[in-house]
Every structure is written in C-alpha cells, then in structure tokens.
Design an enzyme around this catalytic site. Structure first.
Site, PDB file in Angstrom:
ATOM      1  N   GLU A 166      64.341  75.053  55.928  1.00 31.82           N
ATOM      2  CA  GLU A 166      62.957  75.547  55.868  1.00 31.82           C
ATOM      3  C   GLU A 166      62.831  76.937  56.444  1.00 31.82           C
ATOM      4  O   GLU A 166      61.931  77.700  56.075  1.00 31.82           O
ATOM      5  CB  GLU A 166      62.014  74.562  56.574  1.00 31.82           C
ATOM      6  CG  GLU A 166      61.902  73.219  55.863  1.00 31.82           C
ATOM      7  CD  GLU A 166      61.146  72.166  56.649  1.00 31.82           C
ATOM      8  OE1 GLU A 166      61.283  72.125  57.899  1.00 31.82           O
ATOM      9  OE2 GLU A 166      60.422  71.369  56.012  1.00 31.82           O
TER      10      GLU A 166
ATOM     11  N   ASP B  50      58.633  65.770  47.457  1.00 28.00           N
ATOM     12  CA  ASP B  50      58.778  64.405  46.947  1.00 28.00           C
ATOM     13  C   ASP B  50      57.405  63.726  46.982  1.00 28.00           C
ATOM     14  O   ASP B  50      56.428  64.320  47.448  1.00 28.00           O
ATOM     15  CB  ASP B  50      59.769  63.618  47.815  1.00 28.00           C
ATOM     16  CG  ASP B  50      59.331  63.576  49.263  1.00 28.00           C
ATOM     17  OD1 ASP B  50      59.659  64.518  50.003  1.00 28.00           O
ATOM     18  OD2 ASP B  50      58.620  62.617  49.647  1.00 28.00           O
TER      19      ASP B  50
HETATM   20  N1  LIG Z   1      58.603  61.581  52.340  1.00 27.12           N
HETATM   21  C1  LIG Z   1      58.561  62.281  53.505  1.00 27.12           C
HETATM   22  N2  LIG Z   1      58.291  61.643  54.661  1.00 27.12           N
HETATM   23  C2  LIG Z   1      58.222  62.334  55.829  1.00 27.12           C
HETATM   24  N3  LIG Z   1      58.422  63.668  55.925  1.00 27.12           N
HETATM   25  C3  LIG Z   1      58.695  64.348  54.784  1.00 27.12           C
HETATM   26  C4  LIG Z   1      58.958  65.724  54.531  1.00 27.12           C
HETATM   27  C5  LIG Z   1      58.906  66.859  55.524  1.00 27.12           C
HETATM   28  N4  LIG Z   1      60.069  66.985  56.453  1.00 27.12           N
HETATM   29  C6  LIG Z   1      61.379  66.866  55.839  1.00 27.12           C
HETATM   30  C7  LIG Z   1      62.269  66.100  56.818  1.00 27.12           C
HETATM   31  C8  LIG Z   1      62.529  64.696  56.282  1.00 27.12           C
HETATM   32  S1  LIG Z   1      63.584  63.691  57.298  1.00 27.12           S
HETATM   33  C9  LIG Z   1      65.184  64.113  56.805  1.00 27.12           C
HETATM   34  C10 LIG Z   1      66.289  63.654  57.473  1.00 27.12           C
HETATM   35  N5  LIG Z   1      67.519  63.977  57.094  1.00 27.12           N
HETATM   36  C11 LIG Z   1      67.712  64.759  56.061  1.00 27.12           C
HETATM   37  C12 LIG Z   1      66.613  65.216  55.375  1.00 27.12           C
HETATM   38  N6  LIG Z   1      65.350  64.887  55.767  1.00 27.12           N
HETATM   39  C13 LIG Z   1      61.449  66.077  58.095  1.00 27.12           C
HETATM   40  O1  LIG Z   1      61.643  67.272  58.869  1.00 27.12           O
HETATM   41  C14 LIG Z   1      60.035  66.040  57.571  1.00 27.12           C
HETATM   42  C15 LIG Z   1      59.192  65.837  53.178  1.00 27.12           C
HETATM   43  N7  LIG Z   1      59.071  64.614  52.561  1.00 27.12           N
HETATM   44  C16 LIG Z   1      58.770  63.676  53.533  1.00 27.12           C
END
Ligand SMILES: Nc1ncnc2c(CN3C[C@H](CSc4cnccn4)[C@@H](O)C3)c[nH]c12
Length: 229
Positions: A13, A197
């Site tokens: 990011e 997503d």
């Molecule tokens: N569906 C979702 N639910 C909760 N948060 C998010 C996000 C936003 N960010 C991305 C990341 C996912 S955890 C993570 C852990 N390991 C690798 C990549 N991401 C965390 O910093 C929150 C994007 N989509 C989301």
C-alpha cells in the site's frame, strides 16, 4: 508549517507512494521504519504499520507524537460491502467504526465502549480537497462509512452483520484505529481506500489478484491530493 503523515498497513500500500519520492531518509523506531521525504516544500513521513488495529494505532501515534505530524492521510485497499463498489473503485471515509468491538453483554451497542463513540468522523476539509481533486480528474469516488476489525472478512455472514449493524460501505483492519488516535490527539485525518475484494467467500483470491493494482489506484489519487495541500 504542515508536516504530513502518510500511512498504509501493508508494504504494497505504501510502495506505490514511496516510488514518487527521492532523497528518502529512513528512521527505524519501535520495530518499524519511517520514511522521511520533502515534496514540494512539504515535510512528509511515510510508513506502513503492519496489519491490524494495534499496529495501526502504534504507527499513527508515533507519526504524530514522535515525528510531529499535524495531518494524517491513510491510503490502502478495502473489502466492499456497498454493491455499488466494484474492484478498483475508490472510497473516502466520512466516518469509521470498529465492527469487532463488542461489550453488548453490558447493554452497550456494537462498536461502543464507555468514553468512546461508535463512529469517528474524518476531516471535512481534507474530504473537500479530495472531492475537488476527484472532480478535476474525473475520478469516481464514493464517500461512506468504513468498518474496521481485526479479521480478514471472507464470509457473507460476517459481511452482512457489519452492513446491518453499522450501515458500512466498506471494511478493512486499520482505519478506525487511526480515527481514534487522530481524534484523541486533535489531528485532522483522512482515510482513502480502493476496493480489492468483496469480503465474501472469494475475498482471499480476489485480494491476492487485485491488491497491487488497487493499492496503486489509491496511491495515485492520494498523491494528487497531497499536491493540493
Ligand atoms: N476482506 C477484507 N477484510 C478485511 N480487511 C480487508 C482489506 C484491507 N487490508 C488488507 C489486509 C488484509 S489481511 C492480509 C493478511 N495477509 C496477507 C494479505 N492480507 C489488511 O491490512 C486489511 C482488504 N480486503 C479486506
């Protein structure tokens, strides 16, 4: 003189932002790295907190209390709740809440603890700059509620709970922490996210596929906002 904090949670990011700057000074502190740059005469500190509310609180507090930042911008990705939000789309938070903060056993509403509030509002001034930049660049941006919790949401059940309880438009894992810290320290802040997503059963796959491109969407818009500050 404004000193700007630009924060994300993941390296992906922040990397698209760092690539805009040269002459970066790296300060190591509290198991993290803080990148100091000067951009058009503006002192800026950039960092990614690592994932989740605790790391985000630590980084936001450090940027303000240790580095003396007086304005904080967050750029990153988020899961969509509002069906109008498609992958890559931009959302600016007008307010944020913590969907996993729960002492309902004592009769309190979800997201509330005594001394706190369910929602924390972002800076209207910063949102107005962002809206002006969006209009000037013909960018489609939604302004809405972002819900934060210490979990990657990948089920329609959890997504529906968050939507029905908080009327949230998007969800992530750090924004509301930044909100509580900046509100307590009286620092104007702004949270911008691009959708990676839809927080449903496909979320993990979509996230892996769209993290980078959505992070770039958010970063490119944020840079245009910084140029207006
Ligand atoms: N569906 C979702 N639910 C909760 N948060 C998010 C996000 C936003 N960010 C991305 C990341 C996912 S955890 C993570 C852990 N390991 C690798 C990549 N991401 C965390 O910093 C929150 C994007 N989509 C989301």
């Amino acid at each position: 003189m404004t000193k700007l904090a630009i924060m994300g949670a993941m390296e992906e990011e922040i990397e698209p932002l760092l690539s805009h700057f040269k002459d970066v000074n790296i300060v190591e502190f509290a198991n993290n790295k803080y990148y100091e740059v000067n951009y058009n005469g503006l002192d800026i500190v950039i960092a990614y907190s690592k994932i989740g509310k605790v790391f985000a609180s630590l980084t936001a507090t450090t940027m303000i209390e240790k580095f003396g930042c007086d304005t904080l911008l967050f750029s990153g990705v988020a899961g969509a709740i509002n069906p109008k939000l498609q992958i890559g789309d931009l959302i600016i938070a007008d307010k944020l809440c913590q969907h996993d903060l729960d002492i309902t056993a004592f009769g309190h509403p979800n997201g509330f603890v005594p001394g706190g509030s369910v929602f924390v509002e972002t800076s209207k001034e910063l949102r107005d700059v962002a809206t002006q930049v969006a209009n000037e660049n013909d960018l489609k941006v939604i302004v809405g509620t972002i819900a934060t919790g210490d979990q990657f949401v990948h089920s329609t059940e959890r997504k529906n709970f968050i939507e029905s309880t908080f009327k949230a438009d998007a969800l992530e894992m750090e924004g509301a922490s930044v909100a509580v810290v900046c509100d307590a320290l009286d620092i104007p802040f702004f949270v911008l996210r691009a959708i990676s997503d839809s927080a449903d059963m496909d979320a993990g796959f979509d996230f892996d596929e769209f993290l980078k491109s959505s992070a770039v969407n958010s970063a490119n818009y944020l840079i245009k906002i910084v140029e207006k500050l």
